[in-house]
Scaffold this motif. Structure first.
Motif: not given
Length: 104
Positions: A23-36, A38-40, A45-46
């Motif tokens: 079960l994952e609950i996160s604020p709208s717009g926050v995901s593993k993809a969006s975090s990736l 942001k880290l980029s 890092i391209p």
């Protein structure tokens, strides 16, 4: 059989499997993809030079966003189809195989 469900509201995103083992609950717009992404940006890092490894539907966007998306061997076929590569399962040290085979 695992069934993954994603529910989006204006403020919260819920992702869960039918058996509720994940079960994952996160604020709208926050995901593993969006975090990736942001880290980029933060570390300059391209995205094309970033690899991501995942094993389930909750990793789908991340696998597509990464320059190299690697699905685990135990991932559902639909997740494997989204990935650039497929590695061994979690029972076969798939992450180690992916690191050795694609990243070193």
């Amino acid at each position: 059989m695992k069934v993954s469900t994603h529910i989006f509201t204006k403020e919260i995103h819920y992702s869960f499997q039918k058996n509720f083992l994940n079960l994952e609950i996160s604020p709208s717009g926050v995901s593993k993809a969006s975090s990736l992404l942001k880290l980029s940006e933060k570390y300059n890092i391209p995205v094309s030079q970033i690899a991501a490894i995942g094993d389930n539907f909750n990793d789908s966007l991340m696998l597509k966003a990464a320059g190299l998306g690697i699905a685990m061997g135990n991932a559902p076929d639909k997740v494997k189809a989204l990935a650039d590569q497929v590695t061994g399962s979690n029972q076969e040290a798939g992450v180690a195989q992916a690191i050795r085979g694609y990243l070193l």
